[in-house]
Design an enzyme around this catalytic site. Structure first.
Site, mmCIF file in Angstrom:
data_model
loop_
_atom_site.group_PDB
_atom_site.id
_atom_site.type_symbol
_atom_site.label_atom_id
_atom_site.label_comp_id
_atom_site.label_asym_id
_atom_site.label_seq_id
_atom_site.Cartn_x
_atom_site.Cartn_y
_atom_site.Cartn_z
ATOM 1 C CE LYS A 149 -3.509 2.757 0.405
ATOM 2 N NZ LYS A 149 -4.425 2.744 1.543
ATOM 3 N NE ARG A 181 8.217 3.733 -26.062
ATOM 4 C CZ ARG A 181 7.963 3.789 -27.366
ATOM 5 N NH1 ARG A 181 6.962 3.091 -27.881
ATOM 6 N NH2 ARG A 181 8.708 4.542 -28.177
ATOM 7 C CB CYS A 214 -3.714 7.443 0.696
ATOM 8 S SG CYS A 214 -4.913 6.372 1.491
#
Length: 430
Positions: free
Chosen positions: A218, A258, A272
């Site tokens: 995570k 890309r 987070c």
């Protein structure tokens, strides 16, 4: 569904805990939600919600009405306990942001008295590496009559695992069900038992590993995003100094097959991405040069935005010599940490608005369509107004969050406004 999970207890009924509780309850499983916030408990027991998340109100109302979800302030006996409480920072020392595990410790000690043989305890809170093992130690200290996996392995009375959430605010209910879950037990059997509970509602895959790898996974996911956002934010600062439109530049660069540069902004917020990389840095400060640099770039972006606001004030006054700084009205558009939600946690937009209000001698207006009032603890000169009021009265617009309401602002109301645009919305419209 495993018959062993007749009752599930969710500890922490915030942005992750409440949706998780509601999803379990929607599968006709009895869920007891636990939170120390009496207001949240009372609100949920009325079939209402205290946070903003699409469709969550309907799910909670149905779950409470049908008798599958109930909230309380004290843990009760269950077959599984999922802990979803905050993991903030302690006071920063030497620029290291050390994780504060006191909420996890308090949650662990609160459920310890009601644990029984065969129970499962899952830590969902985003945590530094080793936190799940620490939680198991706290439980073992509180319940010496039970055995735990750190001492009895696969024969333990209690199963312990870590399963971090991987959801996006605004899409939590969809992603809870559809996203794969990384499940890391202290032992392989712990992982398997934990996977059984998520299979009650999960359409994605349960991917099994050990607790430490799950914790690091995570943190790694969010650090990856933080590094890429830092690149975009640094690029926006460079382009500003060179007189280049960063939004056009990114659109052009992303035409390469890309290359996929993210969008810059006023910083990085939320519970987070703005937090998790520091957990890695704190664990290995001498080995995290890139991750730390990215954090510092993103943490510094709000100050850069504030300096741009000061320049906008000066520019405005040059065109209006009859006015003083006290006469300049500033509107900060957006306080949440991402579009179309009400979550102000770790929000750089909120921090910017608060600092502007504290430094600016004139009027500072905040527009945040997803909240009804400013948090009492702020106690500032910031005034919450509607978008219509802001556009009618403000001299300078500071676009901080690309809420849908801001993307559809009438062009004629923006004409002649001075602005600082951190999300490329006004740049396109004006």
């Amino acid at each position: 569904m495993s018959v062993s999970f007749k009752t599930i207890s969710i500890i922490g009924l915030g942005y992750i805990g409440l949706p998780t509780a509601a999803v379990f309850a929607s599968r006709k499983v009895k869920v007891v939600g636990v939170d120390i916030n009496q207001h949240a408990v009372d609100t949920i027991n009325q079939g209402k919600i205290h946070i903003v998340e699409p469709d969550l109100d309907k799910l909670v109302h149905a779950a409470v009405t049908e008798g599958y979800l109930r909230a309380t302030t004290k843990p009760e006996t269950a077959d599984a306990y999922l802990i979803a409480v905050p993991t903030p920072f302690k006071t920063s020392v030497n620029d290291l942001h050390e994780p504060d595990l006191s909420y996890i410790e308090a949650a662990s000690k609160s459920i310890a008295p009601v644990l029984k043989k065969g129970d499962l305890v899952v830590l969902e809170s985003t945590s530094p590496v080793g936190a799940t093992e620490k939680m198991s130690e706290w439980l073992a200290q509180a319940r010496p009559d039970l055995t735990f996996p750190q001492t009895h392995g696969e024969d333990s009375d209690i199963r312990i695992a870590h399963c971090p959430e991987r959801v996006l605010p605004g899409k939590v209910l969809v992603e809870l069900i559809q996203n794969d879950r990384i499940i890391g037990g202290i032992t392989p059997k712990c992982s398997e038992v934990a996977a059984d509970i998520y299979k009650i509602f999960l359409q994605g895959k349960c991917v099994l590993t050990n607790a430490r790898t799950a914790e690091m996974c995570k943190l790694t996911e969010n650090s990856f995003r933080d590094v890429n956002i830092a690149f975009a934010n640094e690029l926006s600062i460079i382009c500003d100094s060179l007189g280049i439109d960063v939004w056009e530049l990114i659109r052009l660069a992303n035409r390469h097959p890309r290359v996929n540069i993210l969008q810059p902004g006023p910083g990085v917020g939320g519970h987070c991405i703005a937090v998790d990389p520091w957990f890695i840095v704190s664990a290995a400060p001498e080995k995290t040069k890139l991750i730390r640099a990215a954090r510092e770039i993103n943490d510094a972006k709000p100050e850069w935005v504030i300096e741009k606001v000061k320049l906008a004030i000066a520019d405005y006054l040059m065109g209006h010599p009859e006015k003083t700084v006290r006469d300049v009205r500033i509107a900060c558009l957006g306080l949440a940490f991402k579009p179309d939600i009400d979550d102000l946690r770790e929000s750089p937009s909120a921090a910017i608005a608060l600092k502007i209000a504290s430094q600016h001698s004139g009027t500072t207006i905040a527009v945040e369509p997803n909240i009804q009032m400013l948090p009492e603890k702020w106690n500032t000169r910031l005034e919450l107004k509607s978008l219509h009021e802001a556009l009618a009265h403000a001299d300078i617009l500071v676009l901080l969050v690309d809420h849908k309401e801001f993307k559809s602002m009438p062009a004629e109301l923006l004409s002649g406004k001075h602005y600082v645009d951190t999300k490329g919305v006004l740049t396109v419209q004006i």
